[in-house]
Design a protein around this motif. Sequence first.
Motif, short mmCIF file in Angstrom:
data_model
loop_
_atom_site.label_atom_id
_atom_site.label_comp_id
_atom_site.label_asym_id
_atom_site.label_seq_id
_atom_site.Cartn_x
_atom_site.Cartn_y
_atom_site.Cartn_z
N ASN A 162 -2.44 18.66 -3.62
CA ASN A 162 -2.12 17.24 -3.97
C ASN A 162 -2.79 16.39 -2.67
O ASN A 162 -2.59 16.76 -1.60
N ASP A 164 -2.32 13.12 -2.58
CA ASP A 164 -1.55 11.90 -2.29
C ASP A 164 -1.55 11.36 -0.92
O ASP A 164 -1.55 10.08 -0.68
N GLU A 225 0.58 14.21 -11.76
CA GLU A 225 2.19 14.27 -11.72
C GLU A 225 2.69 12.63 -12.10
O GLU A 225 2.20 11.77 -11.69
N VAL A 247 7.88 14.78 -13.29
CA VAL A 247 8.85 15.00 -12.38
C VAL A 247 9.94 13.96 -12.22
O VAL A 247 9.86 12.75 -12.86
N THR A 256 9.42 13.61 -3.99
CA THR A 256 10.39 14.13 -5.02
C THR A 256 11.49 14.94 -4.49
O THR A 256 11.19 15.86 -3.87
N PHE A 286 8.79 20.11 -13.82
CA PHE A 286 8.90 20.51 -12.31
C PHE A 286 10.68 20.56 -12.51
O PHE A 286 11.22 19.73 -12.50
N GLU A 306 6.99 24.01 -13.35
CA GLU A 306 6.91 24.13 -11.91
C GLU A 306 7.97 24.26 -10.99
O GLU A 306 8.80 23.48 -11.06
N GLY A 345 5.78 24.86 -6.25
CA GLY A 345 5.36 24.04 -5.29
C GLY A 345 6.47 23.18 -4.60
O GLY A 345 7.54 22.91 -5.19
N HIS A 346 6.13 22.49 -3.52
CA HIS A 346 6.89 21.57 -2.77
C HIS A 346 7.24 22.20 -1.40
O HIS A 346 7.91 23.16 -1.35
N GLY A 347 6.66 21.52 -0.39
CA GLY A 347 7.08 22.04 0.66
C GLY A 347 6.34 22.96 1.41
O GLY A 347 6.66 23.53 2.41
N SER A 366 0.85 24.33 -6.20
CA SER A 366 0.83 22.73 -5.83
C SER A 366 1.21 22.66 -4.43
O SER A 366 2.20 22.63 -4.03
N ILE A 367 0.12 22.36 -3.50
CA ILE A 367 0.38 22.11 -2.23
C ILE A 367 -0.29 21.04 -1.44
O ILE A 367 -1.65 20.91 -2.03
N GLY A 368 0.29 19.79 -0.89
CA GLY A 368 -0.15 18.62 -0.41
C GLY A 368 -0.01 18.57 1.15
O GLY A 368 -0.92 18.85 1.92
N HIS A 369 1.41 18.22 1.23
CA HIS A 369 1.49 17.64 2.74
C HIS A 369 1.06 18.67 3.72
O HIS A 369 0.30 18.30 4.88
N1 PXP Z 1 5.02 19.61 -6.55
C1 PXP Z 1 5.45 18.53 -6.88
C2 PXP Z 1 6.27 18.41 -8.50
C3 PXP Z 1 5.60 17.37 -5.84
O1 PXP Z 1 6.30 16.48 -6.25
C4 PXP Z 1 4.97 17.61 -4.85
C5 PXP Z 1 4.93 16.53 -3.77
O2 PXP Z 1 4.28 15.20 -4.23
C6 PXP Z 1 4.33 18.95 -4.49
C7 PXP Z 1 4.08 19.77 -5.39
C8 PXP Z 1 3.66 19.10 -3.39
O3 PXP Z 1 4.34 19.15 -2.04
P1 PXP Z 1 3.98 19.16 -0.63
O4 PXP Z 1 3.19 17.65 -0.42
O5 PXP Z 1 5.11 19.24 0.11
O6 PXP Z 1 3.18 20.28 -0.60
#
Ligand code: PXP
Length: 398
Positions: A162, A164, A225, A247, A256, A286, A306, A345-347, A366-369
Amino acid sequence: MTIELTIRPTCHHHRINRELLIRRSQWLMQQNGVQDHNLSLLLVDDQEMKALNLHWRNKHKPTNVLSFPSDEGAHPGFAQLGLKELGDIIISVDTAAREAAQHNETFHHRLIWLITHGLLHLLGMDHERSEGEAEAMHAREQQLLQQLKHAKDSTMTHLAINVDHVATIRQARGITEPDPVAAAAICELAGASGIVVHLREDRRHIQDRDVHVLRETIKTKLNLEMGAARDIIDIALRLKPDMATLVPEKRRELTTEGGLNVSGQKKKLGATIEEMNQAGIPVSLFIDPDSKQIKASHAIGATFVEIHTGRYCDATSEQERDMEFELIAQAAEEAYDLGLRVNAGHGLDYQTTARIAALDTIEELSIGHAIITRAVFTGLDQAVREMQKIIREASRIA
Ligand code: PXP
């Protein structure tokens, strides 16, 4: 083949993934040519194991595994009955958990090793008979576990990144740099399997221009997303991402916050899925690791779910983390068994990802931050490669 798995109520605090154990046992039976047989697996605590070990082996302590072939001590005529019964494997989950910690491996990895060991006993191997037999049994065990590892390699968990927060930095200045499109290209070159962007209604990071250029330039897979709002759905229908992840979206949230309440809005989400599917866009929902949401997602025709890993990542104690992990493992298993494709995903970060990647029911993370944060110090290419390495290594075990 029937595998009868009984888990004593005294073992339930271990949160055992029964589907995984059954699937692994089936695989082991197939590898040993006894897939048409029946097997009984009984998981007990140390106290019960101690009593069994005393009764059958005159030993005053628990052991990790006991095997009882069905034809042991039977009348010679028993074999002629042609019964396809392998017998019983009894495992102490307390001992398995202790051994897993000692050997620094996952609890389920240890259980699978014990099932392998027990099964080889049922098939007539015995390490206690002679040194030669001990070597042969050990070699067969290693061979099977190695084959299992390779079988898992072909179903390795993928990494979708991700980007973003590359756009978040750009928007802080309202200029054109850094460009999430360039970031996506670097992620792909470093081995990512897909790129995820969240086109929020408030356009706080990703902009319309980004999704259109990404659609043109991405070589792997674009996962859009989005909230299920009319104007965003219309953009998605025109854009045709490779998939869309729905989402819940709140204007005032930092990120989210929770999974979708699918069961509470089946009609609306079902209609969105239908519309997207007709445009050739598979939809992922999600959701929290919750059986009700999984069943509802399946019922309204989602292709993927997800599973929200946020509570697992945010856990403040080991115990809480273990509990959240088991919820995710069980939810992934349930979704997988229903025929849903499963992402998560998330966190997730460089500490929390390995355990999730080891779940072979999960197709993609799914990994972003965490990756973008690390990239500030190491560069994006290295940050992606380090995460890939964690996922690759984790999905080879368990
Ligand atoms: N999956 C979803 C549905 C999300 O909303 C997010 C955050 O945008 C992520 C995965 C990725 O989360 P993170 O940025 O904490 O890795």
